[in-house]
Scaffold this motif. Structure first.
Motif, PDB file in Angstrom:
ATOM      1  N   HIS A 168       0.893  -1.355  -0.112  1.00  0.00           N
ATOM      2  CA  HIS A 168      -0.194  -0.012   0.044  1.00  0.00           C
ATOM      3  C   HIS A 168       0.658   1.149  -0.188  1.00  0.00           C
ATOM      4  CE1 HIS A 168      -3.792  -2.421   1.691  1.00  0.00           C
ATOM      5  NE2 HIS A 168      -3.849  -2.342   0.610  1.00  0.00           N
ATOM      6  N   HIS A 214       2.376   4.411  -1.460  1.00  0.00           N
ATOM      7  CA  HIS A 214       1.877   5.416  -2.587  1.00  0.00           C
ATOM      8  C   HIS A 214       2.280   6.812  -2.313  1.00  0.00           C
ATOM      9  CE1 HIS A 214      -0.859   5.442   1.000  1.00  0.00           C
ATOM     10  NE2 HIS A 214      -1.144   6.916   0.883  1.00  0.00           N
ATOM     11  N   ALA A 258      -4.608   8.402  -2.619  1.00  0.00           N
ATOM     12  CA  ALA A 258      -5.305   7.266  -2.472  1.00  0.00           C
ATOM     13  C   ALA A 258      -6.037   7.294  -1.323  1.00  0.00           C
ATOM     14  CB  ALA A 258      -4.163   6.107  -2.372  1.00  0.00           C
ATOM     15  N   GLU A 259      -7.226   6.164  -1.255  1.00  0.00           N
ATOM     16  CA  GLU A 259      -8.008   5.895  -0.133  1.00  0.00           C
ATOM     17  C   GLU A 259      -7.404   5.392   1.111  1.00  0.00           C
ATOM     18  OE1 GLU A 259     -11.252   3.833  -1.579  1.00  0.00           O
ATOM     19  OE2 GLU A 259     -12.048   5.486  -3.153  1.00  0.00           O
ATOM     20  N   THR A 260      -6.183   4.733   0.546  1.00  0.00           N
ATOM     21  CA  THR A 260      -5.431   3.918   1.650  1.00  0.00           C
ATOM     22  C   THR A 260      -4.568   4.963   2.562  1.00  0.00           C
ATOM     23  OG1 THR A 260      -3.632   3.372   0.139  1.00  0.00           O
ATOM     24  CG2 THR A 260      -5.355   1.773   0.786  1.00  0.00           C
ATOM     25  N   ASP A 264      -0.250  -0.952 -10.849  1.00  0.00           N
ATOM     26  CA  ASP A 264      -0.778  -1.131  -9.624  1.00  0.00           C
ATOM     27  C   ASP A 264      -0.153  -0.163  -8.550  1.00  0.00           C
ATOM     28  OD1 ASP A 264      -1.703  -1.573  -6.808  1.00  0.00           O
ATOM     29  OD2 ASP A 264      -1.155  -3.837  -7.185  1.00  0.00           O
ATOM     30  N   GLU A 302      -1.956   2.045  -6.322  1.00  0.00           N
ATOM     31  CA  GLU A 302      -2.734   2.694  -5.184  1.00  0.00           C
ATOM     32  C   GLU A 302      -3.356   3.530  -5.477  1.00  0.00           C
ATOM     33  OE1 GLU A 302      -3.080   0.338  -2.875  1.00  0.00           O
ATOM     34  OE2 GLU A 302      -1.846  -0.802  -3.957  1.00  0.00           O
ATOM     35  N   GLY A 303      -4.085   4.044  -6.463  1.00  0.00           N
ATOM     36  CA  GLY A 303      -5.081   5.024  -6.535  1.00  0.00           C
ATOM     37  C   GLY A 303      -4.724   6.132  -7.731  1.00  0.00           C
ATOM     38  N   GLU A 305      -5.194  -1.878 -11.458  1.00  0.00           N
ATOM     39  CA  GLU A 305      -5.904  -2.018 -10.289  1.00  0.00           C
ATOM     40  C   GLU A 305      -6.757  -0.816 -10.265  1.00  0.00           C
ATOM     41  OE1 GLU A 305      -4.926  -3.352  -5.587  1.00  0.00           O
ATOM     42  OE2 GLU A 305      -4.253  -1.295  -6.387  1.00  0.00           O
ATOM     43  N   ASP A 333      -9.437  -0.246  -7.459  1.00  0.00           N
ATOM     44  CA  ASP A 333     -10.020  -0.353  -6.005  1.00  0.00           C
ATOM     45  C   ASP A 333      -9.663   0.865  -5.214  1.00  0.00           C
ATOM     46  OD1 ASP A 333     -11.455  -1.724  -4.331  1.00  0.00           O
ATOM     47  OD2 ASP A 333      -9.795  -2.431  -3.207  1.00  0.00           O
ATOM     48  N   ASN A 334      -8.521   1.583  -5.402  1.00  0.00           N
ATOM     49  CA  ASN A 334      -8.030   2.865  -4.552  1.00  0.00           C
ATOM     50  C   ASN A 334      -8.287   3.948  -5.572  1.00  0.00           C
ATOM     51  OD1 ASN A 334      -7.576   1.411  -2.126  1.00  0.00           O
ATOM     52  ND2 ASN A 334      -5.768   0.403  -3.102  1.00  0.00           N
TER      53      ASN A 334
END
Length: 345
Positions: A229, A231, A236-238, A277, A279-280, A302, A304-305
């Motif tokens: 994760h 980033h 990013a949401e993470t 990928d 992370e956003g 990816e 998802d974020n």
């Protein structure tokens, strides 16, 4: 009188011939010299770079010195519009970032080659993995891409978000089982050192991909406790607050380059598989790519974020000449699969 006339003709002939030589010399200086400056700017040091023959051993097309980089052809010696001056000493990170040099600028490409691009490990050096078993390290992407490309061998991949080169790797099996080469990009400086130790047969770079069409320097969260994760901060949401004990280390500065610049630095614009990928930031990176200048056959991205969401990603890729053919929805990854639309493009 006859002799005088002959002498006068000879004098005029000599003068005309001299004028012709001067005009020819000026023409050479005007049109050839600027191109020589560009060519010299691309010269790779013998210390840091591989020869074209060596590149071929790793499945990488020999370096084309010209690259056809500048669509705005440099004429009449007007190098200043690209270099600021003819002094190559100005090609520094600060200069490159502050001037927002475009992704095909010679300074950008040479900076990547000289300071960030690591050679593939030689073929006779064995991989150094945590486990020697032949299980697929990816969550499933490798098998799907391999089938989509009809069991292609000797292909070329780009994996951005390569982690340590083994864990969750979408390219490792393509490399060790089917003789693929490629590019591995990992911005986390701690994880990148582990990647280097794997002896992967691919180019490796400790950078992030730029969210702009020019190089940038960003603040990055390495997240040593959860490197998957890592980033760029703030998107990013993470995102976590920096400095959380046991989870987030101190923030670091990382240099980013456009995806296209990295391809040009390696000398490759044909890519069989691109795994993205980050992370956003995936859609922002994809929007920097000049799709008409490169040939990518398949991608897994990816989403998802990604704040824009999956549908925005799919619409953009379809507008860029790709078809969405499926997606992964696993515990550790949610990717969309795209293939180049060869019918409607």
């Amino acid at each position: 009188m006859k002799n005088i006339v002959v002498t006068g003709c000879q004098s005029r002939s000599k003068i005309q011939f001299g004028v012709f030589l001067i005009a020819l010399l000026l023409t050479v200086l005007l049109f050839v010299y600027p191109r020589t400056e560009i060519y010299n700017y691309y010269q790779q040091s013998q210390k840091n770079q591989l020869s074209s023959n060596a590149l071929m051993k790793f499945g990488v097309a020999g370096v084309n010195r010209n690259y056809n980089l500048m669509e705005e052809v440099i004429r009449l010696g007007k190098l200043n519009q690209y270099f600021g001056s003819q002094d190559n000493s100005e090609c520094t990170l600060d200069y490159m970032n502050s001037k927002k040099l475009q992704q095909d600028h010679p300074c950008v490409i040479e900076t990547i080659r000289q300071h960030y691009l690591n050679k593939p490990s030689p073929p006779n050096i064995p991989l150094k993995l945590d486990s020697d078993d032949d299980k697929d390290r990816s969550p499933g992407q490798t098998g799907v891409i391999f089938r989509l490309l009809k069991n292609k061998t000797n292909g070329f991949f780009v994996e951005c978000g390569a982690l340590n080169g083994e864990y969750m790797s979408n390219s490792l099996d393509l490399e060790r089982k089917y003789n693929w080469g490629g590019i591995l990009i990992e911005a986390n400086p701690i994880t990148f050192q582990k990647l280097l130790s794997r002896n992967r047969k691919a180019w490796t770079l400790p950078i992030c991909l730029s969210l702009e069409t020019y190089p940038t320097q960003v603040t990055f969260q390495p997240k040593t406790g959860d490197p998957g994760h890592s980033h760029i901060e703030g998107e990013a949401e993470t995102l976590q607050n920096p400095g959380i004990p046991g989870f987030d280390p101190d923030l670091v500065k990382v240099q980013c380059f456009p995806f296209y610049s990295v391809l040009l630095a390696v000398g490759r614009t044909d890519v069989d598989f691109f795994s993205l990928d980050v992370e956003g930031h995936e859609l922002k990176i994809l929007k920097t790519i000049p799709w008409h200048k490169i040939n990518i056959k398949t991608l897994t991205v990816e989403w998802d974020n990604m704040p824009e969401g999956q549908e925005a990603l799919s619409r953009f890729m379809e507008d860029s000449g790709f078809m969405r053919i499926g997606e992964f929805d696993f515990q550790f990854t949610r990717d969309v699969i795209f293939v180049k639309d060869l019918i409607n493009t």
